[in-house]
Design an enzyme around this catalytic site. Sequence first.
Site, PDB file in Angstrom:
ATOM      1  N   ASN A  10     -48.815  18.749  25.905  1.00 27.12           N
ATOM      2  CA  ASN A  10     -49.026  17.579  25.416  1.00 27.12           C
ATOM      3  C   ASN A  10     -48.937  16.522  26.527  1.00 27.12           C
ATOM      4  O   ASN A  10     -47.686  16.053  26.723  1.00 27.12           O
ATOM      5  CB  ASN A  10     -48.004  17.145  24.319  1.00 27.12           C
ATOM      6  N   TRP A  11     -49.994  16.260  27.227  1.00 25.56           N
ATOM      7  CA  TRP A  11     -49.813  15.115  28.518  1.00 25.56           C
ATOM      8  C   TRP A  11     -49.434  13.807  28.110  1.00 25.56           C
ATOM      9  O   TRP A  11     -49.010  13.264  29.105  1.00 25.56           O
ATOM     10  CB  TRP A  11     -51.025  15.250  29.352  1.00 25.56           C
ATOM     11  N   LYS A  12     -49.323  13.540  26.831  1.00 27.54           N
ATOM     12  CA  LYS A  12     -49.290  12.310  26.605  1.00 27.54           C
ATOM     13  C   LYS A  12     -49.932  11.078  27.314  1.00 27.54           C
ATOM     14  O   LYS A  12     -51.145  11.599  27.780  1.00 27.54           O
ATOM     15  CB  LYS A  12     -47.699  11.883  26.545  1.00 27.54           C
ATOM     16  N   HIS A  96     -48.058  12.971  15.508  1.00 29.01           N
ATOM     17  CA  HIS A  96     -46.870  12.927  16.499  1.00 29.01           C
ATOM     18  C   HIS A  96     -46.028  11.967  15.983  1.00 29.01           C
ATOM     19  O   HIS A  96     -46.393  10.873  15.721  1.00 29.01           O
ATOM     20  CB  HIS A  96     -47.340  12.812  17.885  1.00 29.01           C
ATOM     21  N   GLU A  98     -44.389   9.843  17.896  1.00 31.60           N
ATOM     22  CA  GLU A  98     -44.611   8.521  18.536  1.00 31.60           C
ATOM     23  C   GLU A  98     -45.576   7.853  18.142  1.00 31.60           C
ATOM     24  O   GLU A  98     -45.623   6.497  17.986  1.00 31.60           O
ATOM     25  CB  GLU A  98     -45.123   9.044  20.287  1.00 31.60           C
ATOM     26  N   GLU A 168     -40.965  19.301  15.450  1.00 27.69           N
ATOM     27  CA  GLU A 168     -40.675  18.381  16.742  1.00 27.69           C
ATOM     28  C   GLU A 168     -39.399  17.431  16.147  1.00 27.69           C
ATOM     29  O   GLU A 168     -39.956  16.199  15.988  1.00 27.69           O
ATOM     30  CB  GLU A 168     -41.833  17.746  17.299  1.00 27.69           C
ATOM     31  N   GLY A 174     -38.515  14.138  24.363  1.00 26.00           N
ATOM     32  CA  GLY A 174     -38.331  13.113  25.539  1.00 26.00           C
ATOM     33  C   GLY A 174     -36.998  13.132  25.709  1.00 26.00           C
ATOM     34  O   GLY A 174     -36.548  12.142  26.210  1.00 26.00           O
ATOM     35  N   SER A 213     -38.103  18.865  24.377  1.00 27.00           N
ATOM     36  CA  SER A 213     -37.749  19.564  25.635  1.00 27.00           C
ATOM     37  C   SER A 213     -37.498  20.835  25.776  1.00 27.00           C
ATOM     38  O   SER A 213     -36.686  21.390  26.362  1.00 27.00           O
ATOM     39  CB  SER A 213     -36.188  18.956  25.455  1.00 27.00           C
TER      40      SER A 213
END
Length: 252
Positions: A10-12, A96, A98, A168, A174, A213
Amino acid sequence: MRRKKLVVGNWKMNGRIAQNEALLRDILTGVKDLKKADYVACVPYPYLAQAQQLLQGTNLAWGAQNLCADENVALTGSVSPYMLTDYGCSYVIVGHSERRIQFHETDDTAASRFNSAQSAGLTPIFCMGESHDERDSDWTEYIVGRQLDSIIRRFDVSVLSHAVLAYEPLWAVGTDNPATPTQAQEVHEFMRARIARCDKEVAKKVRILYGGSIQPKNAAALFAMPDVDGGLVGRASLNAAQFVEICKQANE
Ligand code: PGA
């Protein structure tokens, strides 16, 4: 049942056109002979065409990180499921944390996106997880159960046969504080049992990824857990050597 492991990068909101090519080529070199698991890079929308061009015909699939549930409507700035399939995506991350937190996505809107993704032939990677405070209050199963039910109750458990789930925990995403293999296993087992109450075959089949992580040093122990079917990898997916190492652990 042995489920094939899956590692998703997941490159975000990272990447530049000039650097993506080297990153994708290096990952490809590292994974091209790994046959026992599946590998995916979820890149930002503007780089889907680049991913398609570089990855077509390889064993590294690509996908997006979000989508809109609607098609052809007046929604400035949104991207529909068919726009993703136009660029050859096979996967899309849905719900997600975020996006749930910063873009006020709810169980309901995440479920709608999940459904639209499937209708377009994409495999949704549906993210769930509790916050630090929720875990401290012993609410993990309540939160994750509610998130899972937002799919099972609204559609039917059979939709999970063509989906991927991702646990997650927010406190692990993160940070440098991954869940322990035991913590991950407990929640994955809970999810699978909840699905099994509705359909045992679906429960056996669905892949449940862990995310938060993941690094080369902790991937093997996580992937060794019976209900952990791979990983959703953020930061370490931006480093080819680290990502390839994680992919190798999944190939064991
Ligand atoms: P992280 O992100 O690996 O950087 O913790 C994981 C994710 O958000 O999918």
